[in-house]
Design an enzyme around this catalytic site. Sequence first.
Site, PDB file in Angstrom:
ATOM      1  N   HIS A  27      15.367  37.930  38.952  1.00 46.67           N
ATOM      2  CA  HIS A  27      15.669  36.770  38.115  1.00 46.67           C
ATOM      3  C   HIS A  27      17.145  36.671  37.751  1.00 46.67           C
ATOM      4  CE1 HIS A  27      14.414  40.213  35.763  1.00 46.67           C
ATOM      5  NE2 HIS A  27      15.087  39.768  34.728  1.00 46.67           N
ATOM      6  N   ASP A  58      10.176  38.935  32.594  1.00 49.62           N
ATOM      7  CA  ASP A  58      11.437  38.300  32.212  1.00 49.62           C
ATOM      8  C   ASP A  58      11.806  37.102  33.079  1.00 49.62           C
ATOM      9  OD1 ASP A  58      13.556  38.154  30.440  1.00 49.62           O
ATOM     10  OD2 ASP A  58      14.873  39.408  31.653  1.00 49.62           O
ATOM     11  N   HIS A  86      12.417  48.168  31.714  1.00 51.47           N
ATOM     12  CA  HIS A  86      12.698  46.969  32.493  1.00 51.47           C
ATOM     13  C   HIS A  86      13.963  47.239  33.295  1.00 51.47           C
ATOM     14  CE1 HIS A  86      12.891  42.899  33.791  1.00 51.47           C
ATOM     15  NE2 HIS A  86      14.022  42.646  33.159  1.00 51.47           N
ATOM     16  N   ASP A 102      16.744  45.904  35.633  1.00 52.34           N
ATOM     17  CA  ASP A 102      17.609  44.980  36.343  1.00 52.34           C
ATOM     18  C   ASP A 102      18.479  45.809  37.282  1.00 52.34           C
ATOM     19  OD1 ASP A 102      16.825  42.610  34.836  1.00 52.34           O
ATOM     20  OD2 ASP A 102      17.881  43.540  33.156  1.00 52.34           O
TER      21      ASP A 102
END
Length: 863
Positions: free
Chosen positions: A334, A123, A11, A13
């Site tokens: 997000h 997420d 994941h 970010d």
Amino acid sequence: MKNVHIVPHMHWDREWYFTTEESRILLVNNMSEILDMLENNPDYPYYVLDGQTALLEDYFAVCPEKEERVKRLIQEGRLIVGPWYSQTDELVVGGESIVRNLLYGLKDSKKLGNPMMIGYLPDSFGQSAQMPQILNGFDIERVIFWRGVSERHGTDRTEFYWEGSAGSKVLTQLFPLGYAIGKYLPTEKEPLKERMDKYFGVLDRGATTDEEIIPNGHDQMPIQKNIFQVIESLEELYPERKFFLSRYENVFDILEKKLDLPRIKGEFIDGKYSRVHRSIFSTRMDIKAANARIENKLTNILEPLASIAYSLGHEYHHGLIEGIWKEIMKNHAHDSIGCCCSDKAHFEIMARFVNAEERTDRLIEFYQRKLSEGTPDKEGTEKLVVFNLVPYERKETLTTTIITKKASFHLLDSDGKSVDFDILNEEIIDPGLIDRQIVHYGNYEPFVKFTISFEKELPAMGYETLYIEQSAESASMKKAVSSACIENDRFKLWGNPNGTITLLDKASNEEFSEMLYLEDVADDGDEYDFSPLENDRPILSKDEVKATVEHSQNSYAGTVNIAYEWCLPKHLEERKQGKNTGKVSVNLEIELPKASDSIRLTLRVDNQCKDHRTRIIFPTGIESQFSFADNQFGTIRRGVHDQAMEVWEKEDWDERPDMIFPFLTNVSLSNKQRTAAILTNSSREYEIIGEKNDCIAITLFRSIGVLGKENLVRRPGRPSGIKLPTPDSQMLREIQLEFGLVISNGPIAQANPAKHAKEYLTPFVAYNQMGYNAMKLNKAEVVSPNRYSLFTQKNEHLILSTVKKAENSEKILGRFFNPLEGNEVLQLEGAKSSSFYDLKEEPIHSDKNELSANEVITIDLEQ
């Protein structure tokens, strides 16, 4: 036997408590290991790159020599990319932003190979009810997400069909424990069994088949090189289960064969099993407001302007526009748009928005200039070209500027008729600021910038050229007149000494008093969530301040300026002690245009206090059980009370279900007699409050100084994120916010707040062509008429989302949606409307022009 699909992934970010550049260094390291594993180990079949292509863009920018290796593995189906450009938020970014995220994500993926056709949202802080329709518009019929679902949506299963508007649906695989349960799996049997026993208990209860998923990855996690040893340990521990490396598609292929899966509808924002951070929508309001403002400029001004220019023969600059979209979509991840980041990351985010807005403004100016220069010249005149970018004729008040050397002038329309106007201000402008070549040759004669106001009816989705002609009479200021109130045909309005306003609706003769007061409370929370302070009571501006109020009225608009200083606690300790030595300066400008049903508000708040939340309150007098707010391409009705508030602690929810909600452009309360709506070009967070649930509270900002805290009143347990100081999130600065207020007689179907919001966010814009410009261009060869309309929409109940040139054809496309509960027919003039398209801009076999509630369609605006 249970089949356990272990899916390797990371994941990603791009930024969070770290910066983009820090994550890029890790990305380069991780990608090298991933490529080596896939190329050198045939038993390691797949790796999922988080469903977004932005990380590959980051990677190729510094490792362009690796692109062919990546491309080969994608084409082999082993490195899995797409369909998104970035891991988007779903609740506070607009519909066009989500559509472009998929459009450009799929475009970039297909350049490399075949994209993953799964709406992968592992997420996102809640799921929008409109996602099934948006995903179906790209032929995506599968989705994976984590947050927001509980049994009260209609099932306790983790596989179901999620149904959206207009018959849309997606087969859903829920991650009941999140995307990271397989992170850093140990090879030692005891700790491995301790972890997996907890997971299998949950997975077994929710599964509808014998297939289960263990996502093997985490945030920025490098590839787990010893995964084969982990699998050996798992097989010994659980001989009744089969473990193997897999991909998400393998599970969906089996799920699709089941005929009896549950079907559920709606948005998913329950915090029972995962935190959705209901009040994250107001963290770092400077960033949130910038996003709203730029999204609205892109879809309501820039793309329609570019489309008009293209229809007349000018070039449509796809590359420039795509670049702007990608710049803001990097911020739509997000965490980024949630603003639950470090101060350093927030500086990066705001810098992108500053860059994107500058690019947007300059490209708007470029298209206005090209169109203006192509219109007919008249000897001795200059031009003011005025644009109406909604798809129907309308009359509006416009305040704009004219820069000229003419000492006196008048305005003529395209037919040569005089246009009345007020001169509100005049200012001497140095000619070097207009074009330095003027002063280079010794001409220091100044220009004068006149601020003027006038009313004009303009053609649908088009423009009219006004001519600035020398006048024998000297231009003189028409100053606004001081008055006790302001008014137009619809309303009378005046400010009060306590900083509120009183509004008289002339149609119903109803008076609304003490509107627009501010409410301030302590905020002991973090960047994720508001958290009240025990025994704190709201401080209301109307009870505390003495305001300076000024009313002024000109021929075309009335204005009220309300200013006051509000004494508030400087920080939490002062609030606990009952002190208020801090100050917040407030300036509220209210504009009531002559030809408008909406009241325009500009609020400037200079915040010099910490750890608090400030909201503006709109009492409506409408006792309500429901609110109506817009989401992407539609309207959603939400209750004003949640029964789970009484049981959330007993049921051990992760987060209290407060009735704080997102909206995009409008939120309303309505009954059979009246509808009151708030329109926004900034804050997108609201709550319905008051003893009768008749007040709309819009959050202006939250002032907090830490990324994550533990054991908040409304969010017990561990911190969200990490305990990192973020002093810049205290918002100790001036914050500017923009709103509209609409009060209509009749129910919401008659009032149609979405139409008011579209008009509010699409003001008339004008371009003054004066013959001088520092940025030289050859005169446009394209000849344009002095008055033009691209097309006209006859059914004004439907809302135009945007107009744009198709990415891969010469067509101009218009996207429309129906915000109302009943069916509405799309009726156009000036366009043949012969072809319909899906959201990926490919033609579909349909002649349907009737839209059901919350349905979106894209149509060819062929001339």
